[in-house]
Design a protein around this motif. Sequence first.
Motif, mmCIF file in Angstrom:
data_model
loop_
_atom_site.group_PDB
_atom_site.id
_atom_site.type_symbol
_atom_site.label_atom_id
_atom_site.label_comp_id
_atom_site.label_asym_id
_atom_site.label_seq_id
_atom_site.Cartn_x
_atom_site.Cartn_y
_atom_site.Cartn_z
ATOM 1 N N GLU A 62 0.818 -1.214 0.000
ATOM 2 C CA GLU A 62 0.000 0.000 0.000
ATOM 3 C C GLU A 62 0.859 1.275 0.000
ATOM 4 N N ALA A 63 2.154 1.161 -0.270
ATOM 5 C CA ALA A 63 3.056 2.317 -0.181
ATOM 6 C C ALA A 63 2.586 3.478 -1.055
ATOM 7 N N LEU A 64 2.165 3.192 -2.267
ATOM 8 C CA LEU A 64 1.717 4.259 -3.163
ATOM 9 C C LEU A 64 0.429 4.897 -2.656
ATOM 10 N N VAL A 65 -0.451 4.102 -2.085
ATOM 11 C CA VAL A 65 -1.692 4.627 -1.502
ATOM 12 C C VAL A 65 -1.353 5.556 -0.336
ATOM 13 N N HIS A 66 -0.387 5.151 0.491
ATOM 14 C CA HIS A 66 0.023 5.983 1.625
ATOM 15 C C HIS A 66 0.613 7.311 1.134
ATOM 16 N N TYR A 67 1.394 7.242 0.060
ATOM 17 C CA TYR A 67 1.960 8.463 -0.517
ATOM 18 C C TYR A 67 0.838 9.423 -0.928
ATOM 19 N N HIS A 68 -0.130 8.904 -1.680
ATOM 20 C CA HIS A 68 -1.230 9.758 -2.151
ATOM 21 C C HIS A 68 -2.076 10.292 -0.995
ATOM 22 N N THR A 69 -2.267 9.487 0.035
ATOM 23 C CA THR A 69 -3.005 9.943 1.219
ATOM 24 C C THR A 69 -2.280 11.116 1.858
ATOM 25 N N THR A 70 -0.984 10.992 2.012
ATOM 26 C CA THR A 70 -0.192 12.070 2.600
ATOM 27 C C THR A 70 -0.289 13.327 1.751
ATOM 28 N N MET A 71 -0.180 13.168 0.431
ATOM 29 C CA MET A 71 -0.259 14.328 -0.455
ATOM 30 C C MET A 71 -1.630 14.994 -0.357
ATOM 31 N N GLN A 72 -2.673 14.197 -0.218
ATOM 32 C CA GLN A 72 -4.027 14.754 -0.083
ATOM 33 C C GLN A 72 -4.145 15.568 1.207
ATOM 34 N N VAL A 73 -3.660 15.006 2.309
ATOM 35 C CA VAL A 73 -3.732 15.716 3.589
ATOM 36 C C VAL A 73 -2.856 16.967 3.553
ATOM 37 N N LEU A 74 -1.687 16.877 2.924
ATOM 38 C CA LEU A 74 -0.835 18.065 2.793
ATOM 39 C C LEU A 74 -1.565 19.155 2.006
ATOM 40 N N GLY A 75 -2.319 18.746 0.989
ATOM 41 C CA GLY A 75 -3.121 19.707 0.240
ATOM 42 C C GLY A 75 -4.156 20.378 1.113
ATOM 43 N N GLU A 76 -4.807 19.605 1.951
ATOM 44 C CA GLU A 76 -5.811 20.158 2.861
ATOM 45 C C GLU A 76 -5.178 21.086 3.901
ATOM 46 N N LEU A 77 -3.917 20.837 4.213
ATOM 47 C CA LEU A 77 -3.189 21.687 5.152
ATOM 48 C C LEU A 77 -2.507 22.868 4.443
ATOM 49 N N GLU A 78 -2.734 22.968 3.132
ATOM 50 C CA GLU A 78 -2.109 24.003 2.303
ATOM 51 C C GLU A 78 -0.587 23.945 2.393
ATOM 52 N N ALA A 79 -0.050 22.720 2.355
ATOM 53 C CA ALA A 79 1.397 22.524 2.445
ATOM 54 C C ALA A 79 1.923 21.621 1.330
ATOM 55 N N SER A 80 1.120 21.374 0.312
ATOM 56 C CA SER A 80 1.543 20.436 -0.736
ATOM 57 C C SER A 80 2.598 21.019 -1.668
ATOM 58 N N ASN A 81 2.836 22.323 -1.598
ATOM 59 C CA ASN A 81 3.836 22.945 -2.465
ATOM 60 C C ASN A 81 5.220 23.008 -1.813
ATOM 61 N N LYS A 82 5.365 22.458 -0.640
ATOM 62 C CA LYS A 82 6.654 22.459 0.059
ATOM 63 C C LYS A 82 7.640 21.535 -0.659
ATOM 64 N N PRO A 83 8.934 21.877 -0.652
ATOM 65 C CA PRO A 83 9.923 20.939 -1.176
ATOM 66 C C PRO A 83 9.848 19.629 -0.392
ATOM 67 N N MET A 84 9.973 18.511 -1.101
ATOM 68 C CA MET A 84 9.817 17.211 -0.450
ATOM 69 C C MET A 84 10.885 16.231 -0.934
ATOM 70 N N LEU A 85 11.314 15.431 -0.012
ATOM 71 C CA LEU A 85 12.228 14.334 -0.301
ATOM 72 C C LEU A 85 11.498 13.045 0.070
ATOM 73 N N VAL A 86 11.389 12.134 -0.891
ATOM 74 C CA VAL A 86 10.739 10.845 -0.626
ATOM 75 C C VAL A 86 11.822 9.834 -0.281
ATOM 76 N N VAL A 87 11.621 9.140 0.837
ATOM 77 C CA VAL A 87 12.563 8.130 1.302
ATOM 78 C C VAL A 87 11.839 6.792 1.308
ATOM 79 N N LEU A 88 12.438 5.810 0.643
ATOM 80 C CA LEU A 88 11.884 4.456 0.613
ATOM 81 C C LEU A 88 12.659 3.607 1.612
ATOM 82 N N ASN A 89 12.041 3.363 2.764
ATOM 83 C CA ASN A 89 12.663 2.558 3.802
ATOM 84 C C ASN A 89 12.379 1.076 3.536
ATOM 85 N N LYS A 90 13.188 0.224 4.103
ATOM 86 C CA LYS A 90 13.104 -1.236 3.932
ATOM 87 C C LYS A 90 13.371 -1.643 2.482
ATOM 88 N N TRP A 91 14.172 -0.837 1.785
ATOM 89 C CA TRP A 91 14.481 -1.130 0.390
ATOM 90 C C TRP A 91 15.228 -2.455 0.260
#
Length: 181
Positions: A62-91
């Motif tokens: 569900e990693a991609l679903v979690h990513y999109h959920t976070t992006m949606q909530v960031l949008g609701e918080l008006e923070a989706s335009n912030k610089p972002m670094l994606v880290v894939l743990n347990k690679w």
Amino acid sequence: FATLDPTARRLSLPAGMDTVLTDTVGFIRNLPHRLIKAFKATLEEVRQADLLVQILDAADPEALVHYHTTMQVLGELEASNKPMLVVLNKWDLVENDPALAEQQSMLSLRFADSIRISAKNSVGMDRLLDCLAAKINENRPAHFVLVPYARGDIMAALHRGGQVLSQENVEEGVAVKAFLD
């Protein structure tokens, strides 16, 4: 939710740069609006941050679903335009398990610029710290100052409280280029 309360810690990055890393409350799909309102105060750190780091469990289908959920909530918080670094743990789990080959391929395509780590095995952590420093410095203005030779105290303060990028002795003193907080 692995984190119920935000936790802030000082982190030393390469080249002597210090930053504050804040672990926030996690995001949930279909979070009721009344809870989003309650979380807004808790997540104020997100809006004040210079850089967001989204850590995904690469072995989770569900990693991609979690990513999109976070992006949606960031949008609701008006923070989706912030610089972002994606880290894939347990690679390491994804790389070494043939059953997760499709997961690896999907994540590699979607997050080509991501940092791949194994926090448990400390793999990729140096690269993560280097990338954090580079991302933070992308939006950080450099300052140019001329320090008179008689003011060694100022030079010491620049080295102690900033990140000196270059210095050159000129006739009037020391010309310094530095990141200053």
